[in-house]
Design a protein around this motif. Structure first.
Motif, PDB file in Angstrom:
ATOM      1  N   VAL A 301       1.040  -1.081   0.213  1.00 47.89           N
ATOM      2  CA  VAL A 301       0.066  -0.092  -0.056  1.00 47.89           C
ATOM      3  C   VAL A 301       0.992   1.256   0.304  1.00 47.89           C
ATOM      4  O   VAL A 301       1.932   1.258   0.294  1.00 47.89           O
ATOM      5  CB  VAL A 301      -0.537   0.306   0.885  1.00 47.89           C
ATOM      6  CG1 VAL A 301       0.030   0.065   2.694  1.00 47.89           C
ATOM      7  CG2 VAL A 301      -1.727   1.684   1.119  1.00 47.89           C
ATOM      8  N   VAL A 302       0.488   2.043  -0.787  1.00 49.17           N
ATOM      9  CA  VAL A 302       1.494   3.444  -1.367  1.00 49.17           C
ATOM     10  C   VAL A 302       0.376   4.648  -0.202  1.00 49.17           C
ATOM     11  O   VAL A 302      -0.813   4.646  -0.793  1.00 49.17           O
ATOM     12  CB  VAL A 302       1.224   3.676  -2.114  1.00 49.17           C
ATOM     13  CG1 VAL A 302       1.927   5.087  -2.853  1.00 49.17           C
ATOM     14  CG2 VAL A 302       1.528   2.425  -3.070  1.00 49.17           C
ATOM     15  N   ARG A 303       1.155   5.558   0.170  1.00 48.24           N
ATOM     16  CA  ARG A 303       0.421   5.998   0.976  1.00 48.24           C
ATOM     17  C   ARG A 303       1.204   8.156   1.017  1.00 48.24           C
ATOM     18  O   ARG A 303       2.514   7.745   0.804  1.00 48.24           O
ATOM     19  CB  ARG A 303       0.580   5.976   2.588  1.00 48.24           C
ATOM     20  CG  ARG A 303      -0.542   4.824   3.419  1.00 48.24           C
ATOM     21  CD  ARG A 303      -0.299   5.005   4.905  1.00 48.24           C
ATOM     22  NE  ARG A 303      -1.503   3.394   4.780  1.00 48.24           N
ATOM     23  CZ  ARG A 303      -2.572   3.721   5.177  1.00 48.24           C
ATOM     24  NH1 ARG A 303      -3.156   5.104   4.974  1.00 48.24           N
ATOM     25  NH2 ARG A 303      -3.385   2.743   5.193  1.00 48.24           N
ATOM     26  N   THR A 304       0.471   8.770   1.419  1.00 49.35           N
ATOM     27  CA  THR A 304       1.359  10.121   1.387  1.00 49.35           C
ATOM     28  C   THR A 304       1.718   9.490   2.841  1.00 49.35           C
ATOM     29  O   THR A 304       1.827   9.602   3.373  1.00 49.35           O
ATOM     30  CB  THR A 304       0.349  11.657   1.030  1.00 49.35           C
ATOM     31  OG1 THR A 304      -0.554  11.379   2.271  1.00 49.35           O
ATOM     32  CG2 THR A 304      -0.531  10.925   0.029  1.00 49.35           C
ATOM     33  N   PRO A 305       2.642  10.877   3.090  1.00 49.84           N
ATOM     34  CA  PRO A 305       3.883  11.258   4.134  1.00 49.84           C
ATOM     35  C   PRO A 305       2.749  11.647   4.998  1.00 49.84           C
ATOM     36  O   PRO A 305       1.389  12.480   5.637  1.00 49.84           O
ATOM     37  CB  PRO A 305       4.350  12.234   3.977  1.00 49.84           C
ATOM     38  CG  PRO A 305       4.451  12.392   2.318  1.00 49.84           C
ATOM     39  CD  PRO A 305       3.553  11.887   1.917  1.00 49.84           C
ATOM     40  N   SER A 306       2.797  11.413   6.702  1.00 50.44           N
ATOM     41  CA  SER A 306       2.260  10.411   7.188  1.00 50.44           C
ATOM     42  C   SER A 306       2.196  12.201   8.302  1.00 50.44           C
ATOM     43  O   SER A 306       3.395  13.188   7.817  1.00 50.44           O
ATOM     44  CB  SER A 306       3.089   9.904   8.763  1.00 50.44           C
ATOM     45  OG  SER A 306       2.931   8.959   8.248  1.00 50.44           O
ATOM     46  N   ALA A 307       1.481  12.459   8.691  1.00 47.30           N
ATOM     47  CA  ALA A 307       0.725  13.485   9.082  1.00 47.30           C
ATOM     48  C   ALA A 307       0.146  14.046  10.195  1.00 47.30           C
ATOM     49  O   ALA A 307      -0.633  13.251  10.617  1.00 47.30           O
ATOM     50  CB  ALA A 307      -0.035  14.804   7.937  1.00 47.30           C
ATOM     51  N   GLY A 308       1.404  14.667  11.924  1.00 53.70           N
ATOM     52  CA  GLY A 308       0.292  14.846  13.152  1.00 53.70           C
ATOM     53  C   GLY A 308       0.622  13.340  13.536  1.00 53.70           C
ATOM     54  O   GLY A 308       0.091  12.995  14.758  1.00 53.70           O
ATOM     55  N   GLY A 309       1.511  12.260  12.986  1.00 52.57           N
ATOM     56  CA  GLY A 309       2.049  10.957  14.211  1.00 52.57           C
ATOM     57  C   GLY A 309       1.058  10.118  13.705  1.00 52.57           C
ATOM     58  O   GLY A 309       1.540   8.760  13.836  1.00 52.57           O
ATOM     59  N   GLY A 310      -0.398   9.890  12.350  1.00 53.35           N
ATOM     60  CA  GLY A 310      -0.702   9.093  11.738  1.00 53.35           C
ATOM     61  C   GLY A 310      -0.542   8.410  10.971  1.00 53.35           C
ATOM     62  O   GLY A 310       0.883   9.417   9.815  1.00 53.35           O
ATOM     63  N   PRO A 311      -1.490   7.505  10.435  1.00 51.08           N
ATOM     64  CA  PRO A 311      -1.139   6.704   8.400  1.00 51.08           C
ATOM     65  C   PRO A 311      -1.306   8.367   7.996  1.00 51.08           C
ATOM     66  O   PRO A 311      -2.098   8.693   8.025  1.00 51.08           O
ATOM     67  CB  PRO A 311      -1.033   5.501   8.662  1.00 51.08           C
ATOM     68  CG  PRO A 311      -2.717   5.942   9.735  1.00 51.08           C
ATOM     69  CD  PRO A 311      -2.065   6.500  10.814  1.00 51.08           C
ATOM     70  N   GLY A 312      -0.877   8.272   6.386  1.00 52.36           N
ATOM     71  CA  GLY A 312      -0.866   9.197   5.701  1.00 52.36           C
ATOM     72  C   GLY A 312      -2.758   8.442   4.493  1.00 52.36           C
ATOM     73  O   GLY A 312      -2.988   7.427   4.818  1.00 52.36           O
ATOM     74  N   ARG A 313      -2.521   9.127   4.240  1.00 49.39           N
ATOM     75  CA  ARG A 313      -3.630   8.453   2.953  1.00 49.39           C
ATOM     76  C   ARG A 313      -2.953   7.707   1.619  1.00 49.39           C
ATOM     77  O   ARG A 313      -2.170   8.103   0.859  1.00 49.39           O
ATOM     78  CB  ARG A 313      -4.196   9.922   1.893  1.00 49.39           C
ATOM     79  CG  ARG A 313      -5.418  10.182   1.410  1.00 49.39           C
ATOM     80  CD  ARG A 313      -5.303  11.062   0.236  1.00 49.39           C
ATOM     81  NE  ARG A 313      -5.753  10.428  -1.037  1.00 49.39           N
ATOM     82  CZ  ARG A 313      -6.009  10.610  -2.378  1.00 49.39           C
ATOM     83  NH1 ARG A 313      -5.430  12.122  -3.018  1.00 49.39           N
ATOM     84  NH2 ARG A 313      -6.820  10.579  -3.414  1.00 49.39           N
TER      85      ARG A 313
END
Length: 405
Positions: A301-313
């Motif tokens: 799975v490919v995600r956008t960079p994490s923000a605020g400690g949670g997983p990215g989109r």
């Protein structure tokens, strides 16, 4: 989770009473049942082996005790839902055991292990078992052990520690070696300066800075550098998607299933409209089907960079596996890119990632798409795939294959 192990040396499994695994058993998170194969013999000598047909050195484990033992495991653990275990047989000729496989197995409710010895188990036992339950031969590496018990100890520990509640701090599982395709970064503790004889060895200053952003960047860089130095084969896979706007690539786990289902439906809606039917597998599946697929395939799975400690989109995904029954074919599937990011090369990179995950036994890559999906067919042909004649593996689809170079 229930675990059953069949062995002629049941005492070999005693270490599973120790440490975190032992505590998980005592806390009821793990139910382990060890069975002595010799209890299922019928002669007074409790014989479990005999000489091989065709001659040769060594002995082969007899089919009758194994069939009786495995039938007992199935009947002993059977519940009202008529479930059966997934049988794992350690052997140097099996599929490689990886962290991704450990995650898939950790999502299953019942695993059984058959510990072979000598020259192995009579091949007919695999056929007997396969008629009753899923069977996978698994290898810890390219070497030979005296028996399967050592491999079972390793696999049980790797799988059981992923179960909720087994490891006290679940966050410690996130950045370990082989999570996300990279090795773990170096770790340090007090003292900050250590007098090692005549040499003073200091902790890297960034770890003492209190700058958590800088620490995270340092740790990521160290993971990449360490992987390149020690396991360049892993870097080759990770590099396939390098440069794509710093997207994060990980192996999917069951917790990713809800987002993958949403992404899947968004990506296949256009194909449903073009084909005039919504009854195609990616649109017809539910959450349980997606979770089941994670257990049968390696899914990235490919995600956008994490923000605020949670997983990215999640913005893309692909999966691959060795074709059941034919280790020379690598199947890729469920290649999907979020609609707003299509046309930027991510799909091409994901296809390369899936191909790079194939083991050395693979000679042919295979993929399937809808017969009306002309865009997909063109893209796969540009990637070197060729259409197979006739109907594809599913109604209304076509198969494409490519020879591995």
């Amino acid at each position: 989770m229930r675990l059953d192990v069949v062995s002629i040396f049941p005492e070999y499994l005693a270490p599973l009473d120790l440490s975190l695994i032992g505590r998980a058993r005592r806390d009821g998170l793990l139910a382990l049942h060890v069975h002595d194969l010799r209890e299922f013999t019928s002669d007074r000598h409790r014989t479990v082996d005999d000489s091989p047909f065709g001659g040769g050195a060594g002995m082969v484990m007899k089919p009758e005790p194994w069939a009786a033992a495995l039938d007992h495991v199935v009947s002993d653990g059977a519940g009202p839902d008529a479930a059966v275990p997934h049988l794992l047989v350690p052997g140097p000729g099996g599929v490689p055991f990886t962290q991704a496989m450990a995650h898939r197995l950790a999502a299953e409710p019942w695993l059984a292990f058959a510990c072979g010895r000598y020259e192995g188990i009579d091949e007919r036992v695999y056929e007997h078992a396969a008629a009753r339950m899923p069977v996978t031969v698994v290898s810890l590496g390219d070497y030979v052990l005296n028996g399967g018990e050592v491999a079972v100890l390793a696999m049980v520990e790797a799988v059981a520690r992923l179960l909720p509640g087994v490891v006290g701090n679940a966050a410690s599982l996130v950045e370990e070696s082989h999570e996300g395709g990279l090795l773990e970064y170096p770790v340090y503790t007090r003292p900050a300066s250590w007098a090692d004889g005549d040499t003073v060895r200091d902790v890297p200053p960034v770890l003492l800075s209190g700058d958590h952003g800088a620490i995270a960047r340092w740790r990521h860089d160290e993971r990449v550098a360490r992987t390149a130095a020690r396991r360049p084969d892993l870097v080759a896979v990770a590099a396939t998607v390098g440069g794509l706007d710093d997207l994060e690539v990980t192996v999917a786990v069951p917790a990713d299933a809800p987002e993958l289902l949403v992404l899947q439906r968004a990506c296949w809606m256009p194909e449903g409209r073009v084909s005039g039917s919504w009854r195609i597998p990616p649109l017809d599946e539910g959450l349980d089907d997606v979770v089941r697929g994670l257990g049968e395939w390696t899914t990235w799975v490919v995600r956008t960079p994490s923000a605020g400690g949670g997983p990215g989109r999640p913005v893309g995904s692909v999966r691959g596996r060795v074709r059941p029954g034919d280790p020379s074919v690598w199947e890729s599937g469920r290649l999907m890119v979020a609609p707003d990011l299509q046309g930027r090369g991510l799909g091409r990179a994901l296809l390369g990632l899936a191909e790079a995950g194939a083991p050395d036994s693979v000679a042919t890559y295979w993929i399937n798409t809808g017969r009306v999906s002309e865009g997909n067919i063109r893209r796969y042909r540009r990637a070197g795939y060729r259409l197979r004649p006739g109907e594809g593996s599913f109604p209304g689809s076509v198969d494409l294959t490519k020879r591995r170079r």
